[in-house]
Design a protein around this motif. Structure first.
Motif, short mmCIF file in Angstrom:
data_model
loop_
_atom_site.label_atom_id
_atom_site.label_comp_id
_atom_site.label_asym_id
_atom_site.label_seq_id
_atom_site.Cartn_x
_atom_site.Cartn_y
_atom_site.Cartn_z
N GLU A 190 0.84 -1.20 0.01
CA GLU A 190 -0.15 0.11 -0.02
C GLU A 190 0.80 1.33 -0.05
O GLU A 190 0.33 2.34 -0.41
CB GLU A 190 -0.91 -0.11 1.03
N GLN A 191 2.07 1.15 0.41
CA GLN A 191 3.04 2.40 0.54
C GLN A 191 3.15 2.88 -0.87
O GLN A 191 3.70 4.12 -1.07
CB GLN A 191 4.34 2.06 0.93
N LEU A 192 3.10 1.94 -1.99
CA LEU A 192 3.49 2.33 -3.58
C LEU A 192 2.27 3.37 -4.12
O LEU A 192 2.71 3.34 -5.22
CB LEU A 192 3.69 0.96 -4.09
N LYS A 193 1.34 3.63 -3.28
CA LYS A 193 0.43 4.52 -3.72
C LYS A 193 1.45 6.05 -3.96
O LYS A 193 0.86 6.85 -4.86
CB LYS A 193 -0.62 4.76 -2.75
N ASP A 194 2.53 6.12 -3.19
CA ASP A 194 3.29 7.15 -3.05
C ASP A 194 3.91 7.35 -4.68
O ASP A 194 4.75 6.53 -5.09
CB ASP A 194 4.37 7.45 -2.07
N PRO A 195 3.68 8.26 -5.40
CA PRO A 195 4.25 8.44 -6.76
C PRO A 195 5.63 8.50 -6.80
O PRO A 195 6.16 8.09 -7.83
CB PRO A 195 3.46 9.72 -7.34
N ASP A 196 6.33 9.25 -5.77
CA ASP A 196 7.67 9.38 -5.71
C ASP A 196 8.30 8.14 -5.47
O ASP A 196 9.34 7.85 -5.99
CB ASP A 196 8.05 10.22 -4.78
N LEU A 197 7.62 7.10 -4.67
CA LEU A 197 8.26 5.81 -4.32
C LEU A 197 8.12 4.95 -5.70
O LEU A 197 9.01 4.26 -5.93
CB LEU A 197 7.40 5.33 -3.12
N ALA A 198 6.95 5.13 -6.24
CA ALA A 198 7.04 4.34 -7.67
C ALA A 198 7.82 4.49 -8.39
O ALA A 198 8.44 3.86 -9.13
CB ALA A 198 5.48 4.64 -7.87
N THR A 199 8.27 5.73 -8.67
CA THR A 199 9.33 6.16 -9.53
C THR A 199 10.55 5.54 -9.14
O THR A 199 11.54 5.43 -10.19
CB THR A 199 9.42 7.79 -9.40
N ARG A 200 10.63 5.45 -8.05
CA ARG A 200 12.07 4.81 -7.71
C ARG A 200 12.23 3.30 -8.10
O ARG A 200 13.50 2.67 -8.27
CB ARG A 200 12.31 4.91 -5.89
N PHE A 201 11.14 2.76 -8.60
CA PHE A 201 10.96 1.39 -8.96
C PHE A 201 10.80 1.38 -10.36
O PHE A 201 10.26 0.20 -10.99
CB PHE A 201 10.24 0.51 -8.24
N ALA A 202 10.81 2.37 -11.06
CA ALA A 202 10.75 2.56 -12.57
C ALA A 202 9.30 2.60 -12.97
O ALA A 202 9.06 2.09 -14.04
CB ALA A 202 11.63 1.60 -13.38
N ASN A 203 8.60 2.69 -11.98
CA ASN A 203 6.90 2.73 -12.19
C ASN A 203 6.48 1.38 -12.64
O ASN A 203 5.58 1.22 -13.66
CB ASN A 203 6.48 3.77 -13.17
N ARG A 204 7.18 0.18 -12.33
CA ARG A 204 6.97 -0.98 -12.83
C ARG A 204 6.89 -2.14 -12.04
O ARG A 204 7.80 -2.10 -11.04
CB ARG A 204 7.67 -1.51 -14.04
N VAL A 205 6.04 -3.31 -12.07
CA VAL A 205 6.36 -4.45 -11.26
C VAL A 205 6.20 -5.50 -12.47
O VAL A 205 5.52 -5.52 -13.43
CB VAL A 205 4.74 -4.87 -10.39
N GLN A 206 7.58 -6.34 -12.18
CA GLN A 206 7.84 -7.27 -13.21
C GLN A 206 6.95 -8.67 -13.02
O GLN A 206 7.14 -9.11 -11.93
CB GLN A 206 9.39 -7.67 -13.21
N GLY A 207 6.25 -8.85 -13.98
CA GLY A 207 5.34 -10.17 -13.71
C GLY A 207 5.78 -11.27 -14.54
O GLY A 207 7.03 -11.44 -14.89
#
Length: 319
Positions: free
Chosen positions: A156-173
């Motif tokens: 749920e912390q990944l709602k933070d757009p800045d934090l999502a950016t640190r992961f290149a805005n992706r989840v590898q499936g």
């Protein structure tokens, strides 16, 4: 008159005896014929059973780390110890469920229950045989352990757009039809993760991308599960899932087509006893990754003869 009458009575008596003898002969002959018919039918059934068992059992699997090793181990033991030939058939997980229900596949060893494959299972559960769990697992989103927990420990912390950016805005499936990818799409919605995209690929591609990220110390989120060789090689952790989108501990079941317990009862009995300890699996899968699945399976079976005997016969070896 009296003499003539006595001869008439004697003729009737002899005729009756003759008829009775003929009847007994016919009954005996019919009995032999019926017995021969039963024996012939039994012989034909035996021949049909033998001919049917000459056809290899078709065992479905998908190219997932645990599925490859477990399906190979089961196939080898069914063939070598139970004398039943097996053909492994690679297929998408959804296709496997439908194929076992239709009887096109005899077995699949990848039913993640009760949660991950709930939708697949609800459609076919009344048309298959559940042979029980073989091992347990967990799935969700993982990160390398060098990503600080103080920064990220929950999805749920990944709602933070800045934090999502640190992961290149992706989840590898992994593969799109998998229960893990379906649950990941649900997680994006449930947690309102509008700044993240799920990138579908395959389990092998996911592992390769994760390995490269770890080599470069990049922050990365991947969909994954245990058991998997990655957890024996790398320091990884699951992100917390407060809404329980990915469920808890799952049991991976063996599933057979209806009627297999009659055609190959030794096989269904074997799979009902076939259980791999969770503590063994990550190391076994890592060995399969570093050497080959065949070598890892052969070494494991050689190291665990008592367990193999129990799986195949139900007999407990004296310790």
């Amino acid at each position: 008159m009296k003499a003539n009458h006595r001869w008439q009575r004697r003729s009737v008596l002899l005729a009756g005896i003759g008829l009775a003898g003929a009847s007994l002969f016919n009954i005996a002959r019919r009995g032999r014929e019926e017995s021969g018919s039963v024996n012939t039918t039994a012989s034909l059934q035996s021949q049909e059973q033998s001919m049917d068992n000459a056809r290899p059992l078709k065992l479905g699997w998908s190219p997932w780390a645990d599925a490859e090793v477990v399906s190979l181990m089961a196939a080898q033991l069914i063939h070598s110890r139970l004398n039943v030939p097996v053909e492994r058939v690679m297929a998408d997980i959804g296709i496997q469920y439908e194929s076992v229900a239709r009887g096109d596949l005899d077995l699949m060893l990848m039913a993640w229950l009760p949660g991950t494959h709930r939708d697949y299972w609800s459609r076919i559960r009344d048309r298959v045989l559940d042979l029980g769990p073989m091992y347990s697992g967990r799935l969700g989103w993982i990160v390398p352990d060098y990503v600080p927990e103080t920064v990220l420990n929950s999805i749920e912390q990944l709602k933070d757009p800045d934090l999502a950016t640190r992961f290149a805005n992706r989840v590898q499936g992994i593969d799109p039809g998998s229960g893990l990818n379906q649950a990941s799409l649900e997680a994006l919605k449930r947690y309102d993760l509008n700044d993240l995209d799920l990138v579908a690929s395959s389990s092998a591609a996911m592992a390769a991308v994760l390995a490269q990220a770890i080599d470069e110390k990049r922050w990365m989120i991947a969909t994954s599960w245990t058991p998997h060789w990655m957890f024996a090689r790398y320091n990884l952790r699951f992100l917390k899932d407060p809404d329980g989108v990915f469920g808890g501990t799952e049991r991976i079941h063996a599933v057979a087509r209806q009627g297999l317990d009659l055609r190959a009862p030794s096989v269904t009995a074997f799979l009902s006893r076939f259980h791999l300890p969770d503590s063994d699996l990550d190391g076994l899968l890592l060995q399969a990754q570093e050497q080959s699945a065949e070598e890892a399976v052969a070494d494991y079976l050689e190291r665990n003869p008592a367990r193999v005997t129990y799986w195949c016969t139900g007999r407990m070896s004296a310790s």
